[in-house]
Design an enzyme around this catalytic site. Structure first.
Site, PDB file in Angstrom:
ATOM      1  N   ARG A  99      -7.954  12.910  12.168  1.00 39.26           N
ATOM      2  CA  ARG A  99      -6.489  12.723  12.153  1.00 39.26           C
ATOM      3  C   ARG A  99      -5.766  14.056  11.904  1.00 39.26           C
ATOM      4  NH1 ARG A  99      -5.054   7.345   9.044  1.00 39.26           N
ATOM      5  NH2 ARG A  99      -3.151   7.659  10.247  1.00 39.26           N
ATOM      6  N   ASP A 153       2.644  -0.690  12.004  1.00 42.17           N
ATOM      7  CA  ASP A 153       1.317  -1.192  11.632  1.00 42.17           C
ATOM      8  C   ASP A 153       1.084  -2.632  12.090  1.00 42.17           C
ATOM      9  OD1 ASP A 153       0.677   1.248  10.484  1.00 42.17           O
ATOM     10  OD2 ASP A 153       1.522   0.690   8.546  1.00 42.17           O
ATOM     11  N   LYS A 190      -3.756   6.696  14.591  1.00 44.72           N
ATOM     12  CA  LYS A 190      -3.930   5.920  13.347  1.00 44.72           C
ATOM     13  C   LYS A 190      -5.415   5.931  12.980  1.00 44.72           C
ATOM     14  CE  LYS A 190       0.361   5.076  12.879  1.00 44.72           C
ATOM     15  NZ  LYS A 190       1.068   5.772  11.799  1.00 44.72           N
ATOM     16  N   SER A 234       8.130   9.688  11.619  1.00 43.28           N
ATOM     17  CA  SER A 234       6.925   9.433  10.822  1.00 43.28           C
ATOM     18  C   SER A 234       7.293   9.483   9.355  1.00 43.28           C
ATOM     19  CB  SER A 234       5.850  10.484  11.111  1.00 43.28           C
ATOM     20  OG  SER A 234       4.905  10.490  10.047  1.00 43.28           O
ATOM     21  N   ARG A 244      -5.317   3.089  18.202  1.00 46.32           N
ATOM     22  CA  ARG A 244      -5.019   1.650  18.203  1.00 46.32           C
ATOM     23  C   ARG A 244      -4.514   1.128  19.538  1.00 46.32           C
ATOM     24  NH1 ARG A 244      -2.482   1.015  12.219  1.00 46.32           N
ATOM     25  NH2 ARG A 244      -4.468   1.192  11.111  1.00 46.32           N
ATOM     26  N   LYS A 304       0.837  -1.205   0.000  1.00 47.36           N
ATOM     27  CA  LYS A 304       0.000   0.000   0.000  1.00 47.36           C
ATOM     28  C   LYS A 304       0.872   1.255   0.000  1.00 47.36           C
ATOM     29  CE  LYS A 304      -2.889   0.783   3.671  1.00 47.36           C
ATOM     30  NZ  LYS A 304      -2.881   2.164   4.156  1.00 47.36           N
ATOM     31  N   SER A 305       1.894   1.289   0.845  1.00 48.59           N
ATOM     32  CA  SER A 305       2.760   2.475   0.927  1.00 48.59           C
ATOM     33  C   SER A 305       3.439   2.758  -0.414  1.00 48.59           C
ATOM     34  CB  SER A 305       3.853   2.263   1.978  1.00 48.59           C
ATOM     35  OG  SER A 305       3.312   2.279   3.261  1.00 48.59           O
TER      36      SER A 305
HETATM   37  C1  S3P Z   1       2.895   5.020   6.238  1.00 44.57           C
HETATM   38  C2  S3P Z   1       3.546   5.396   7.358  1.00 44.57           C
HETATM   39  C3  S3P Z   1       3.092   5.040   8.723  1.00 44.57           C
HETATM   40  C4  S3P Z   1       2.052   3.949   8.697  1.00 44.57           C
HETATM   41  C5  S3P Z   1       1.026   4.112   7.633  1.00 44.57           C
HETATM   42  C6  S3P Z   1       1.677   4.197   6.254  1.00 44.57           C
HETATM   43  C7  S3P Z   1       3.447   5.451   4.941  1.00 44.57           C
HETATM   44  O1  S3P Z   1       2.571   6.218   9.309  1.00 44.57           O
HETATM   45  O2  S3P Z   1       1.416   3.816   9.948  1.00 44.57           O
HETATM   46  O3  S3P Z   1       0.138   2.999   7.637  1.00 44.57           O
HETATM   47  O4  S3P Z   1       3.079   4.873   3.894  1.00 44.57           O
HETATM   48  O5  S3P Z   1       4.287   6.364   4.937  1.00 44.57           O
HETATM   49  P1  S3P Z   1       3.563   7.223  10.088  1.00 44.57           P
HETATM   50  O6  S3P Z   1       4.762   7.353   9.250  1.00 44.57           O
HETATM   51  O7  S3P Z   1       2.853   8.527  10.234  1.00 44.57           O
HETATM   52  O8  S3P Z   1       3.833   6.544  11.389  1.00 44.57           O
END
Ligand code: S3P
Length: 434
Positions: free
Chosen positions: A122, A321, A348, A166, A352, A21-22
């Site tokens: 958020r 996650d 989140k 983050s 969570r 997904k990322s």
């Molecule tokens: C993500 C970063 C994470 C993660 C999210 C996806 C990303 O968040 O929890 O599901 O794709 O960069 P944070 O970087 O804000 O912790």
């Protein structure tokens, strides 16, 4: 939609998990910023990443769906079109936090972003702060929540120290930094680095350095244009984690997950499992590696007894996650499993810490919340019952795995939440039960 997951017989077989997904979000966003067409193989077909495709199309990119790939014809760095109506990010926090990094330098244009009820809770001040110091103007509801508007402007570089690691915030600032002489982001501990790798692959000047006391620094400079060619998205290690946990917990299981991304900044859960004594074999990327190509490997999982472990702050971003699954595994481990330094879990898709503690306790777990984590006392079993997803995909999938490993089965209330990352989880599991 409610769905029941009964105590499972052994899970056996080979499965291909959904695409990352990322990386899919980044492929669509950076593809939209590129000057030449970008081909994306194995783009995740799920609600979150479809929101990203719709968003970049609204901004002027053309997305062609071919048989085995997408082709994204981007706008170029500075030519996003203001759509004249809000961009709907749906449930996708990553889209909401990354896209403004690009929009912030569309001079003279304004973009409103909004999303579902969970997105509206958020915070966006964590990106609004640094983007404002670069020169953009952001107006948000109550100063920190969606809907919010990004007013594009000429940007100047900053040297920004992230208060909390983050990847979303880091990525937003690095995207904005592409039109500055130099922009540096320092993280207290490393978080996922897919943006940096993809920008390096696209020809942007990226430099990384690491080490205390300076923290983990990434610097990006002016890029005239981005060119990506082909992106082949690996399987998502965070989606794989649900099947891995099921394979570890359900007696006599043996699963092979094919072509999963094993970027070391995503492999925290596998290292935690190793400490717990689980039998999970994979050829992992050595920590500290920075390679524009994302590494992939098959992951081979067997059922085995597990021991408790402690997860501290340094490890949290590498497994952020998957921490709900660490709580579930803790129920079956020998001893007390502790997660600390994970206050980020509270912002989140749901809080969570609260939803995992309340949800697993309702299934019979001996679990206590901490301000920044939780403690689970292993009892070697989980009764089962009902768990509410609170509209959070990772909670829905946690409940499903808990059901497979439980004594009486689990009914997941709101299973449809899983559609944002792993829509076919129930079918994949059904195909593996012996
Ligand atoms: C993500 C970063 C994470 C993660 C999210 C996806 C990303 O968040 O929890 O599901 O794709 O960069 P944070 O970087 O804000 O912790």
């Amino acid at each position: 939609m409610n769905m029941r997951f009964e105590p499972s017989g052994a899970l056996r077989g080979t499965v291909t998990v959904p695409a990352d997904k990322s990386i899919s979000h980044r492929a669509a966003i950076i593809g939209a910023m590129a000057s030449e067409p970008v081909r994306v193989r194995n783009y995740l077909d799920a609600a979150d990443t479809n929101s990203t495709l719709a968003a970049v199309q609204k901004l002027g990119a053309i997305v062609e769906r071919r048989d085995h790939e997408l082709v994204i014809r981007g706008c170029g760095l500075r030519n996003a079109i203001a759509p004249g109506e809000p961009i709907d990010v749906g449930n996708a926090g990553t889209l909401m936090r990354l896209l403004p990094g690009w929009l912030a330098f569309q001079q003279g244009s304004s973009f409103e972003l909004d999303g579902d009820d969970s997105i509206r809770r958020r915070p966006v001040d964590r990106i609004a702060g640094p983007l404002s110091s670069m020169g953009a103007r952001i107006e948000a509801r109550e100063g920190r929540f969606p809907p919010f508007t990004v007013h594009g402007a000429p940007l100047t570089g900053i040297d920004y120290v992230l208060p909390v690691a983050s990847a979303q915030v880091k990525s937003c600032i690095l995207l904005a930094g592409l039109v500055t002489n130099a922009t540096t982001v320092t993280e207290p501990v490393p978080s996922r680095d897919h943006t940096e790798r993809m920008l390096a692959a696209a020809g942007a000047p990226i430099e990384r350095s690491q080490g205390q006391p300076s923290g983990f620094r990434t610097t990006v400079g002016n890029a005239d244009e981005l060119e990506l060619g082909l992106i082949d998205v690996p399987g998502d290690p965070s989606s794989a984690a649900f099947l891995i946990a099921a394979g570890v917990l359900v007696k006599d299981s043996r699963l092979v997950l094919e072509r999963v991304g094993v970027n070391w900044t995503r492999a925290g859960f596998l290292r935690i499992l190793e400490r717990m004594g689980a039998i999970v074999l994979a050829d992992l990327e050595p920590p500290g590696t920075f390679d524009p190509r994302e590494p992939v490997a098959d992951i081979d999982v067997r059922h085995a007894p597990i021991e408790a472990t402690t997860v501290e702050a340094e490890e949290v971003p590498l497994a952020i996650d998957e921490l709900p699954l660490v709580a579930l595994l803790g129920c079956f481990a020998d001893g007390d499993t502790v997660v600390r330094g994970a206050g980020e879990l509270r912002v989140k898709e749901s809080d969570r810490i609260a939803t995992v503690v309340e949800g697993l306790r309702g299934l019979g777990a001996d679990i206590e919340a901490l301000p920044d984590g939780f403690v689970v006392t292993g009892t070697g079993r989980l009764r089962g019952g009902r768990i509410d997803s609170h509209g959070d995909h990772r909670l829905a999938l946690l409940g499903a795995v808990a059901g497979l490993a439980s004594e009486e089965g689990v009914e997941v209330v709101g299973m449809e939440a899983a559609a944002v990352s792993y829509p076919r989880f129930a079918q994949d599991v059904a195909g593996l039960i012996v």
